[in-house]
Motif scaffolding. Sequence first.
Motif, short mmCIF file in Angstrom:
data_model
loop_
_atom_site.label_atom_id
_atom_site.label_comp_id
_atom_site.label_asym_id
_atom_site.label_seq_id
_atom_site.Cartn_x
_atom_site.Cartn_y
_atom_site.Cartn_z
N GLY A 97 0.83 -1.19 0.00
CA GLY A 97 0.00 0.00 0.00
C GLY A 97 0.86 1.24 0.00
N LEU A 98 0.36 2.31 -0.61
CA LEU A 98 1.08 3.58 -0.70
C LEU A 98 0.35 4.64 0.11
CD1 LEU A 98 1.87 3.56 -4.53
CD2 LEU A 98 3.47 3.04 -2.68
N ILE A 99 1.13 5.50 0.78
CA ILE A 99 0.57 6.59 1.59
C ILE A 99 1.30 7.88 1.22
CG2 ILE A 99 0.20 7.47 3.92
CD1 ILE A 99 0.17 4.64 4.93
N TYR A 100 0.52 8.94 1.06
CA TYR A 100 1.10 10.25 0.74
C TYR A 100 0.42 11.32 1.58
CZ TYR A 100 1.93 14.64 -1.73
OH TYR A 100 2.25 15.94 -2.02
N GLN A 101 1.24 12.16 2.17
CA GLN A 101 0.73 13.31 2.92
C GLN A 101 1.52 14.54 2.50
OE1 GLN A 101 0.73 12.96 7.17
NE2 GLN A 101 -0.21 14.97 7.51
N ALA A 102 0.84 15.51 1.92
CA ALA A 102 1.50 16.73 1.47
C ALA A 102 2.05 17.50 2.66
CB ALA A 102 0.52 17.59 0.67
N ALA A 103 3.16 18.19 2.43
CA ALA A 103 3.82 18.93 3.52
C ALA A 103 2.95 20.04 4.07
CB ALA A 103 5.16 19.48 3.03
N ASP A 104 2.12 20.66 3.24
CA ASP A 104 1.31 21.79 3.66
C ASP A 104 -0.15 21.41 3.94
OD1 ASP A 104 0.78 21.15 1.09
OD2 ASP A 104 0.72 23.19 0.31
N SER A 105 -0.40 20.12 4.18
CA SER A 105 -1.77 19.67 4.39
C SER A 105 -1.79 18.49 5.35
CB SER A 105 -2.42 19.25 3.06
OG SER A 105 -3.69 18.69 3.26
N ASP A 106 -2.90 18.37 6.07
CA ASP A 106 -3.09 17.24 6.98
C ASP A 106 -3.80 16.07 6.29
OD1 ASP A 106 -1.93 18.69 9.02
OD2 ASP A 106 -3.85 19.51 9.72
N LEU A 107 -4.18 16.27 5.03
CA LEU A 107 -4.90 15.24 4.29
C LEU A 107 -3.94 14.14 3.86
CD1 LEU A 107 -7.58 14.30 3.00
CD2 LEU A 107 -6.90 15.58 0.94
N THR A 108 -4.33 12.90 4.13
CA THR A 108 -3.53 11.74 3.75
C THR A 108 -4.28 10.93 2.71
OG1 THR A 108 -2.50 11.61 5.93
CG2 THR A 108 -2.41 9.64 4.56
N THR A 109 -3.62 10.62 1.62
CA THR A 109 -4.22 9.78 0.58
C THR A 109 -3.53 8.42 0.57
OG1 THR A 109 -2.70 10.73 -1.06
CG2 THR A 109 -4.87 11.74 -0.86
N ARG A 110 -4.32 7.41 0.26
CA ARG A 110 -3.80 6.04 0.28
C ARG A 110 -4.19 5.32 -1.01
NH1 ARG A 110 -2.77 4.58 5.78
NH2 ARG A 110 -3.46 6.23 7.22
N ALA A 111 -3.38 4.35 -1.36
CA ALA A 111 -3.65 3.46 -2.49
C ALA A 111 -3.34 2.05 -2.03
CB ALA A 111 -2.83 3.84 -3.71
N GLY A 112 -4.34 1.18 -2.04
CA GLY A 112 -4.14 -0.19 -1.59
C GLY A 112 -4.11 -1.17 -2.76
N GLY A 113 -3.67 -2.38 -2.47
CA GLY A 113 -3.60 -3.42 -3.49
C GLY A 113 -2.64 -3.09 -4.61
N VAL A 114 -1.52 -2.45 -4.28
CA VAL A 114 -0.55 -2.02 -5.30
C VAL A 114 0.40 -3.17 -5.60
CG1 VAL A 114 1.27 -0.38 -5.85
CG2 VAL A 114 -0.72 0.37 -4.52
#
Length: 301
Positions: A97-114
């Motif tokens: 799984g991949l996780i990304y959190q922008a430096a200027d944001s608290d929002l975290t996006t994920r991608a599963g089953g990669v």
Amino acid sequence: MNTFRLITRSLAFYWRTNLAVLLGVVAATAVISGALIVGDSVRGSLRQMSLDRLGNIDHALVSYRFFRENLADDLAGIPEFQQRFETVAPALVMTGGLIYQAADSDLTTRAGGVNVYGIDARAWDLLDHGDVPSPQIDEVILSALAARQLGVQAGDEISLWIELPASIPRESLLGEREESSREIPLTVQAVLEESLGAGRLALQPNQQEPASAFLALETMQTAIDLQYLPRSRRNPVERPARVNALFVSARNAADQTDETEAADAANLLNEFLGSPGVLALADFTPRLRENTDRNYLSLES
């Protein structure tokens, strides 16, 4: 009145009925011919999509356990292997799984089953990747779908989570209940275009676009403790680098396109793997454990 005249007069008298029958036959023939043409076209398109997705990978061996990376070199050194096959590349094939959190944001996006591939230059050269160089140390190349799901581009920092495979399934009675996973911090090196076959690489027969991540083989081995360990005071036994997959390209065109020849080549690969001296004890990662309470030695894998 002869037979020919009877037929012609019957056709002329019932011309409306005969015309309807003729038009029906023409329509049915057109429908059947069109269905055959469309079917062949779709079948050809799906076949071409699969070939583009696999690139020059003609045979793939993926194991549930790890074996020596040098097994690829041992196979490539067999003279009979060189006559039939051109390249054999070691790789790590896993799901994460991949996780990304922008430096200027608290929002975290994920991608599963990669689909996660740890590869070197040999495996990368087998794929259709355009002018994108092979994955570098501590960097990752993403497919277009994975990049869209995360909302990232080249230069962004992401994390890859990989669940380590267990020797005993976790859902079984003796399986470990606590999941063991590793986090790998990476920098996005590049995002593959949708038109490139490497971005759609998948070993399962699925025509849907997969989410994929390509890492340097060395980076992935180090992260999950599969790297080469030389003999030292702390490690008295030398441990080879390990992988769980081999990608093989055929040398002959017949082995690439003809189903019978390809099956024969696959059987030949099995024979090579079973040849004396190819598989070694180190491929099974053995360890000798001493039980002092009951006074016995246990050879485990």
